[in-house]
Enzyme design. Structure first.
Site, short mmCIF file in Angstrom:
data_model
loop_
_atom_site.label_atom_id
_atom_site.label_comp_id
_atom_site.label_asym_id
_atom_site.label_seq_id
_atom_site.Cartn_x
_atom_site.Cartn_y
_atom_site.Cartn_z
N CYS A 151 2.58 -6.98 3.47
CA CYS A 151 1.46 -6.77 2.53
C CYS A 151 0.27 -7.70 2.75
O CYS A 151 -0.80 -7.24 3.15
CB CYS A 151 1.98 -6.90 1.10
SG CYS A 151 3.31 -5.74 0.75
N GLU A 170 0.65 -1.31 -7.83
CA GLU A 170 1.92 -2.00 -8.03
C GLU A 170 1.79 -3.43 -7.53
O GLU A 170 1.23 -3.65 -6.46
CB GLU A 170 2.99 -1.23 -7.24
CG GLU A 170 4.35 -1.82 -7.29
CD GLU A 170 4.87 -1.94 -8.70
OE1 GLU A 170 4.93 -0.91 -9.40
OE2 GLU A 170 5.21 -3.06 -9.12
N THR A 209 -1.03 0.82 -1.88
CA THR A 209 -2.22 -0.03 -1.77
C THR A 209 -3.23 0.66 -0.87
O THR A 209 -2.95 0.88 0.31
CB THR A 209 -1.82 -1.40 -1.18
OG1 THR A 209 -0.85 -1.98 -2.04
CG2 THR A 209 -3.03 -2.33 -1.07
N ASP A 258 11.67 11.55 0.02
CA ASP A 258 11.18 10.90 1.24
C ASP A 258 11.45 11.83 2.41
O ASP A 258 12.43 12.58 2.40
CB ASP A 258 11.89 9.55 1.45
CG ASP A 258 11.13 8.63 2.40
OD1 ASP A 258 10.61 7.61 1.92
OD2 ASP A 258 11.06 8.94 3.61
N LYS A 295 -1.84 -7.50 6.22
CA LYS A 295 -2.55 -6.23 6.46
C LYS A 295 -3.54 -5.94 5.33
O LYS A 295 -4.60 -5.35 5.55
CB LYS A 295 -1.57 -5.07 6.65
CG LYS A 295 -0.99 -4.53 5.37
CD LYS A 295 -0.55 -3.07 5.47
CE LYS A 295 0.25 -2.63 4.26
NZ LYS A 295 -0.50 -2.33 3.05
N GLY A 303 3.23 -14.01 5.55
CA GLY A 303 3.50 -12.88 6.43
C GLY A 303 3.96 -11.72 5.58
O GLY A 303 3.63 -11.64 4.39
N ARG A 345 6.79 -8.13 -6.01
CA ARG A 345 7.07 -8.98 -4.84
C ARG A 345 8.44 -8.59 -4.30
O ARG A 345 9.37 -8.37 -5.10
CB ARG A 345 7.16 -10.46 -5.26
CG ARG A 345 5.89 -11.06 -5.76
CD ARG A 345 6.21 -12.30 -6.61
NE ARG A 345 7.00 -11.94 -7.79
CZ ARG A 345 7.62 -12.80 -8.58
NH1 ARG A 345 7.56 -14.09 -8.32
NH2 ARG A 345 8.31 -12.39 -9.63
#
Ligand code: UGA
Length: 436
Positions: free
Chosen positions: A262, A146, A121, A30, A265, A259, A149
């Site tokens: 994920c 993927e 996504t 990252d 949007k 909300g 949750r």
């Protein structure tokens, strides 16, 4: 198998730790050095059950490493791309800059035969463009969406409902699919369906799944509006509908709506992409899904205002919950916090409590009052509003205990999660969204 995971947010950090836990040799990469330092020391940078244990185990065994250098991806057979795709500023489409930067950064370190597996996504059509960007390296790009949750991320990664891999229908695509089949052998052997598709279908599966879930939630919330107007009870309605095995009870939880980072949007970017494809009409209902969802927040605020006689100015309101759902400290587009902010905007003296999300919430909304201790939040409240269905409120808070702390016995149940009869029996004025 040697693997790299590019992007160590909710998705990537869990994926890296989970892959190491089943015996793979994984490096998580990252650009955020602070996140990498935290992960490398075994600290999960966000609240996710079971992740700390998996990190400790992976780091201890030497199978899991973290780095801020893309060069450390070299030598891995599979490179998972798990960076975020937020909503663009000022629009509804997905911002693909991070995915593109990840693939471009990876390019110089790819060897012939490597597999790049996109997990982020993305709007349909993205994978084909990215595949063209790596083709000259001899690596093959596949799409492997993927479905985890938050709060259940470790479980969902290790034992998913299904695995989907989209690939070009040629020899390289076939080889890449075989590599992913090996990577996921444990789950496949345990019976997880493994579906092979083209790139576009794999991307669509993810967008469509989230669109469906959001639609299901907004459907029951639309029924809540009708129930409110007709004197029916949406929770009983959902139970009765849920027994129909074609419908099912899951995601029929009425309340202040969805909300998080994920669903909101994703439905917007799905609709934006459909517009680009000239098929906006086909998913026009998603705008309604969004509108129903946002109306519920307003309705919750209205219930509190009405319950307090039309004015909340100067009244003390305990808001139970800040996270967008339980078992998470995520406050991105949290309906719970939105309700708190709106009440504060009306002049209420709002005290927010949450078992995990206080730090994130207070950084984003310093204008609200906060109490880490639930009972401290309840003390002297004129009304309480339950907006995240944590066990601490849903299961462990008795109306008698709460009644001894508050000034006024008024409760608004924003998640249809309290036993209305028990609260009423204890002398509370109970109001629920869509409830009798
Ligand atoms: C969602 C999907 O469920 C995952 O399958 C997907 O992988 C993920 O988005 C993603 O795209 O990364 P998540 O955002 O973790 O997962 O949250 P959910 O558990 O789906 O809940 C979303 C929101 O819907 C929460 O605010 C929750 O409170 C609300 N919700 C859920 C309801 O209002 N009613 C329900 O019945 C269920």
């Amino acid at each position: 198998m040697r693997m790299s995971v590019i992007g160590c947010g909710y998705l990537g950090a869990v994926h890296a730790a989970a892959m190491a836990s089943i015996g793979h040799d994984v490096v998580g990469i990252d650009v955020d050095e602070r996140k990498i330092a935290a992960l490398a020391s075994g600290a999960a940078p966000f609240f996710e059950p079971r992740l700390p244990e998996l990190l400790a185990e992976g780091l201890g065994s030497g199978r899991l490493r973290f780095s801020s250098q893309m060069a450390d991806a070299e030598g891995a057979q599979v490179h998972f791309v798990a960076v975020g795709t937020p909503q663009v500023a000022g629009g509804h489409a997905a911002d693909l800059r991070f995915v593109e930067a990840a693939v471009d950064g990876l390019r110089p370190h790819l060897r012939p035969g490597d597999v790049v597996a996109g997990k982020s996504t993305v709007p349909v059509g993205t994978a084909a463009r990215l595949a063209a960007r790596v083709i000259d390296t001899g690596a093959t790009l596949v799409w492997n969406p993927e479905f985890l949750r938050e709060g259940w991320a470790v479980h969902d990664t290790l034992a998913p409902d299904r695995l989907v891999v989209g690939a070009e229908q040629d020899a390289d695509g076939g080889r890449a699919v075989a590599v992913l089949r090996d990577a996921y052998a444990q789950a496949i052997d345990a019976g997880t369906p493994f579906l092979v598709t083209d790139l576009a279908t794999a991307e669509l599966v993810k967008g469509a799944a989230n669109a469906f879930l959001a639609t299901k939630i907004s459907f029951i919330n639309a029924m809540a509006e009708i129930a409110e107007a007709s004197g029916a009870d949406v929770a009983l309605l959902a139970d009765a509908l849920g027994y129909d095995t074609r419908i099912g009870r899951r995601y029929l939880g009425a309340g202040i709506g969805f909300g998080g980072g994920c669903l909101p949007k994703d439905i917007r970017s799905f609709a934006a992409r459909a517009d680009e494809l000239g098929r906006g009409e086909a998913v026009g209902f998603l705008r309604e899904v969004d509108a129903i969802n946002l109306r519920r927040r307003e309705r919750a605020v209205r219930l509190v205002v009405d319950a307090l006689g039309g004015l909340v100015f100067g009244r003390r309101i305990a808001v139970l919950g800040a996270a967008f759902k339980p078992f998470s400290d995520d406050i991105r587009d949290s309906p719970a916090l939105d309700v708190a902010v709106r009440l504060r905007g009306l002049g209420a003296d709002v005290v927010v409590t949450d078992p995990a999300a206080i730090d994130n919430a207070s950084a984003a909304h310093p204008q609200l009052g906060y109490a880490r201790d639930r009972d401290e939040a309840l003390r002297d409240a004129d009304a309480i509003v339950v907006v995240t269905e944590w066990d601490e409120y849903r299961r462990d808070l008795s109306p008698e205990h709460a009644g001894a702390l508050v000034r006024g016995r008024v409760v608004v149940d924003g998640r249809s999660c309290l036993d209305a009869a028990a609260w009423r029996a204890a002398g509370w004025q109970y109001h629920g969204l869509g409830r009798r």
